[in-house]
Design a protein around this motif. Structure first.
Motif, PDB file in Angstrom:
ATOM      1  N   SER A 173       1.293  -1.393  -0.080  1.00  0.00           N
ATOM      2  CA  SER A 173      -0.395  -0.095   0.423  1.00  0.00           C
ATOM      3  C   SER A 173       0.918   1.157  -0.376  1.00  0.00           C
ATOM      4  N   PRO A 174       0.314   2.046  -0.803  1.00  0.00           N
ATOM      5  CA  PRO A 174       1.466   3.615  -1.118  1.00  0.00           C
ATOM      6  C   PRO A 174       1.040   4.201   0.175  1.00  0.00           C
ATOM      7  N   PRO A 187       1.633   2.865  -7.086  1.00  0.00           N
ATOM      8  CA  PRO A 187       0.528   2.005  -6.318  1.00  0.00           C
ATOM      9  C   PRO A 187       0.793   0.401  -7.498  1.00  0.00           C
ATOM     10  N   LEU A 188       1.263   0.109  -6.544  1.00  0.00           N
ATOM     11  CA  LEU A 188       1.899  -1.272  -7.996  1.00  0.00           C
ATOM     12  C   LEU A 188       0.861  -2.112  -8.081  1.00  0.00           C
ATOM     13  N   LEU A 189      -0.435  -2.528  -6.942  1.00  0.00           N
ATOM     14  CA  LEU A 189      -1.571  -2.907  -7.610  1.00  0.00           C
ATOM     15  C   LEU A 189      -2.797  -2.134  -8.085  1.00  0.00           C
ATOM     16  N   GLY A 190      -2.146  -0.795  -8.333  1.00  0.00           N
ATOM     17  CA  GLY A 190      -3.393  -0.329  -9.151  1.00  0.00           C
ATOM     18  C   GLY A 190      -3.134   0.302 -10.830  1.00  0.00           C
ATOM     19  N   GLU A 191      -2.205  -0.083 -11.352  1.00  0.00           N
ATOM     20  CA  GLU A 191      -1.367   0.794 -12.405  1.00  0.00           C
ATOM     21  C   GLU A 191      -1.429  -0.580 -13.610  1.00  0.00           C
ATOM     22  N   GLU A 192      -2.217  -0.635 -14.302  1.00  0.00           N
ATOM     23  CA  GLU A 192      -2.618  -1.218 -15.771  1.00  0.00           C
ATOM     24  C   GLU A 192      -1.447  -2.246 -15.691  1.00  0.00           C
ATOM     25  N   LYS A 244      -8.629  -7.882  -6.066  1.00  0.00           N
ATOM     26  CA  LYS A 244      -8.956  -6.658  -7.576  1.00  0.00           C
ATOM     27  C   LYS A 244     -10.591  -7.047  -8.093  1.00  0.00           C
ATOM     28  N   ALA A 270     -12.006  -7.242 -12.153  1.00  0.00           N
ATOM     29  CA  ALA A 270      -9.838  -7.827 -12.086  1.00  0.00           C
ATOM     30  C   ALA A 270      -9.372  -6.811 -12.970  1.00  0.00           C
ATOM     31  N   GLY A 271      -9.331  -5.733 -12.323  1.00  0.00           N
ATOM     32  CA  GLY A 271      -9.361  -4.079 -12.762  1.00  0.00           C
ATOM     33  C   GLY A 271      -7.540  -3.929 -12.207  1.00  0.00           C
ATOM     34  N   PRO A 272      -6.943  -2.921 -12.668  1.00  0.00           N
ATOM     35  CA  PRO A 272      -7.675  -1.517 -13.375  1.00  0.00           C
ATOM     36  C   PRO A 272      -8.195  -1.997 -15.285  1.00  0.00           C
ATOM     37  N   ASN A 273      -8.945  -1.679 -15.825  1.00  0.00           N
ATOM     38  CA  ASN A 273      -9.587  -2.076 -16.868  1.00  0.00           C
ATOM     39  C   ASN A 273      -9.147  -3.525 -17.548  1.00  0.00           C
TER      40      ASN A 273
END
Lengths: 427, 310
Positions: B136-137, B157-162, B245, B249-252
């Motif tokens: 978590s950042p 944000p490793l778990l938040g970017e495509e 996620k 299963a995001g993002p996008n």
């Protein structure tokens, strides 16, 4: 040989996952006792309130009916309820999601008609609309509560920084910039990791001001407006402006993170659903208030999302239909409405009774019903009926524009393409 | 392997009796549902619950309808990536750890073995939660740790970017499951007779060459088995992605794999109603992919492996 057997076994074992989904043939018998009502719900946060306040109050007037509140975690509720209904093990009273999910349950014969239940006349047609057949002739769930969107802000932080509550979008952006420049607070606490926050607290929160509430929502359903029209692109453009003002690493920030950032006093503004009030009441040790979604410059009418969110229906397979009806008709009374609205600040009863709220922030929220026009989330009625559902698409594209990986136009086009792929009036 | 059945010997009823419970349970809970899933994929279900035979329509939709095919191809591609990362990272590390553990003079062997195997026994929900917290950042220890090596901006944000979500989740899964290849290969290495290694050392080999020239060729069948287990497990993976996620299963959809696509289709998600017949179609395709993979392994690889009598 051993190896080969192992492989075959593990290969077969591996298929088991894919296969479990299809195992529906067995139907264990429901084990509810006579006169015990079991309530299915996704509101596991509310278990204390049901057990300590609502059920005891009901038992005061109806001591002979046992009621048990049996919630499932929100994300699993729809799937597990469907499985239980199919297997015949679901509870007597079913907490209803608004619109199609419940309409499907009714069409499949899992919910009974409740028009004849005593007390149903206490609800307006708008309140009932979320749980009626498309022609409005049959109601199958009792409207329990709505939630209102807006922004909750840290009053102490605003005072410290000398900020005024913003009324228009330019003022709102100025406030955000001022908080960011000062630097001791994150301007706004919202993450895009869980996706629904971006759509629900973002798009559906500020959007009605752009598409003129009910007027725009109905025009979309009628096919007279498209998601690629200017007003929708403007919503996405506005959301794209939020990105720089969200906290560091907001792309990986989950919903509980957002709540914690605000309740720990590290963020000044929180795009909210009124249901957050209860969490902040118990966790935040500073004074907080609320303001309605700011309007575009020069617009005099404001619109709020006053979304019919929770209903309560009767399982058609219940053995205690009479008792269930008694419970429902008790739920329509002013007593039950006031109890619920005060026990669950942020969930507002939908009946026409005059209800006194004690929570100051909940009062602010409900006060906007007098000054602004109410609408509901535009993706909920009819437009999420096909695949892809508009709701799920809106999650995806709202995250895209806030993260800056999609432009406003791309987002609007994507949502419109998805909708028009199955919805005739939009083709 | 000597128990070839002889013609003329009486029918061995007791074998049948011993096998019966397993066969019954296996058929009822594995074979029947599998066949039923395949059957369901040839039907279509209307919203009122009426079922009708649809032939190949569901499969045609998945491959030709642009929206379905985009989702399917995306999930399949992500799934191959997920598998590839396991093959390239998890299994080599597993072999390496097993080789270290089997070194003759290593102390605290059992402690290491237990510690490395520990994450495998934890619930995937806990794994997902722990790693979300670490990375978590906002509150993560990862943020502080990278500060020590000069990354003052902290963790992205490793778990938040495509671009990073799937990769990060794959590595978390590697971290969790690296104990399994390690254990299997360690067990195989224990079977390599010490005489062979000793003889090699006497002939002038060091531990390094002894591993590459003696031990590795002898454990290759196990390595191959581990690979196929990895393949099967990865194409059925679902829980970690879902826990971290969610079903979108995001993002996008950048972390969408076959398991999450199946879940979303079969059970529905939020306002999206479930579609059991399309879900069964996705499940059947998953089965087909796994079947093909295992077949390729059985016919192309396993037959060519050389086994040594030890």
């Amino acid at each position: 040989m051993i190896t080969r057997k192992l492989i075959l076994c593990s290969g077969a074992a591996a298929v088991a996952f894919a296969v479990t989904g299809a195992m529906t043939g067995f139907s264990p018998v429901a084990s509810a006792q006579a006169e015990e009502l079991v309530i299915e719900s996704w509101r596991n946060d509310d278990i204390d309130i049901w057990n300590k306040q609502i059920i005891p109050a009901f038992n005061k007037s109806h001591p002979d009916v046992q009621v048990r509140f049996a919630p499932t975690p929100p994300a699993d509720y729809n799937a597990s309820l469907n499985a239980k209904l199919a297997a015949g093990t679901a509870g007597d009273l079913i907490t209803c999601r608004p619109f199609d999910v419940s309409l499907d349950l009714y069409n499949q014969g899992h919910l009974t008609k409740i028009d004849a239940v005593e007390g149903m006349e206490n609800f307006s047609d708008v309140a009932k609309s979320a749980w009626q057949t498309d022609d409005g002739s049959t109601t199958f769930c009792l409207p329990m509560a709505s939630v209102i969107h807006g922004f909750i802000y840290n009053k102490e932080a605003f005072k410290e920084l000398g900020l005024e509550v913003p009324k228009t979008i330019p003022e709102f952006m100025k406030v955000l910039a001022a908080i960011k420049d000062e630097g001791s607070y994150a301007p706004m606490s919202m993450g895009t990791a869980d996706q629904w926050e971006a759509a629900t607290m973002g798009f559906q929160n500020v959007g009605p001001n752009f598409w003129n509430g009910e007027e725009g929502r109905k025009a979309l359903i009628a096919g007279k407006e498209k998601l690629t029209d200017a007003q929708y692109i403007k919503v996405f453009e506005h959301l794209a402006e939020w990105g720089p003002y969200l906290g560091k690493g907001y792309q990986a920030q989950s919903y509980p993170d957002s709540q914690n950032l605000f309740s720990l006093g590290r963020a000044a503004i929180y795009p909210a659903g009124s249901w957050d009030i209860a969490t902040f009441n118990s966790q935040a040790d500073f004074e907080f208030g609320a303001f309605p979604p700011p309007v575009p410059e020069g617009q005099s009418t404001c619109y709020i999302s006053d979304h019919t969110d929770i209903g309560l229906g009767i399982n058609a397979a219940s053995k205690n239909v009479k008792a269930a009806e008694t419970f429902l008709s008790w739920m329509t009374t002013a007593e039950a409405g006031e109890l619920m609205s005060n026990a669950l600040p942020g969930f507002f009863a939908l009946s026409n009774h005059k209800i006194n709220l004690t929570d100051p922030v909940a009062k602010e929220f409900v006060g906007w019903r007098d000054s602004c026009e109410s609408t509901i989330r535009n993706s909920y009625q009819i437009l999420s009926r096909g695949t892809p559902s508009l709701e799920n698409d809106l999650w995806n594209v709202s995250v895209g524009v806030i993260n800056g990986t999609m432009t406003a136009t791309e987002a609007a086009e994507k949502a419109q393409t998805g909708l028009s792929s199955w919805y005739k009036p939009q083709q | 392997m000597a128990s070839q059945s002889n013609k003329g010997s009486p029918f061995k009823t007791h074998l049948f009796v011993f096998l019966l419970p397993a066969v019954l349970i296996y058929s009822a809970f594995m074979i029947l549902p599998l066949i039923d899933t395949l059957r369901l994929s040839f039907y279509s279900i209307e919203t009122d619950g009426a079922t009708s035979f649809a032939g190949w329509a569901n499969y045609i939709t998945i491959f030709t309808d642009e929206r379905w095919s985009t989702d399917f191809v995306n999930a399949l591609k992500n799934n191959f990536l997920f598998f590839l990362i396991h093959m390239l990272v998890q299994n080599p590390i597993g072999i390496f750890l097993a080789a270290l553990l089997s070194l003759p003079r290593l102390k605290l062997k059992n402690t290491y073995r237990t510690l490395i195997f520990m994450p495998t026994m934890l619930s995937v929900v806990i794994i997902g939660f722990i790693w979300q917290l670490i990375l978590s950042p906002i509150w993560g220890v990862g943020d502080t740790l990278v500060g020590f090596v000069g990354m003052n901006d902290g963790l992205p944000p490793l778990l938040g970017e495509e671009s990073t979500t799937l990769l990060t989740l794959s590595l978390v899964s590697v971290w969790q499951f690296v104990g399994i290849p390690m254990m299997l290969i360690y067990a195989a290495l224990l079977n390599v007779p010490d005489d062979l290694v000793d003889a090699a050392i006497v002939d002038g080999a060091n531990q390094w060459t002894a591993f590459w020239r003696i031990k590795l060729p002898l454990i290759l069948p196990t390595v191959a088995m581990v690979s196929v287990l990895t393949f099967v497990a990865n194409f059925n993976a679902f829980d970690l992605i879902y826990a971290v996620k969610g079903a979108l299963a995001g993002p996008n959809f950048s972390s969408d794999i076959m398991g999450t696509l199946f879940y979303r289709t079969f059970f529905g998600f939020q306002l999206q109603p479930g579609n059991p017949s399309m879900g069964a179609t996705v499940a059947s395709l998953m089965f087909l992919v796994i079947l093909c993979g295992v077949m390729i392994y059985l016919y192309a690889i396993q037959r060519r492996l050389r086994r040594y009598q030890l």
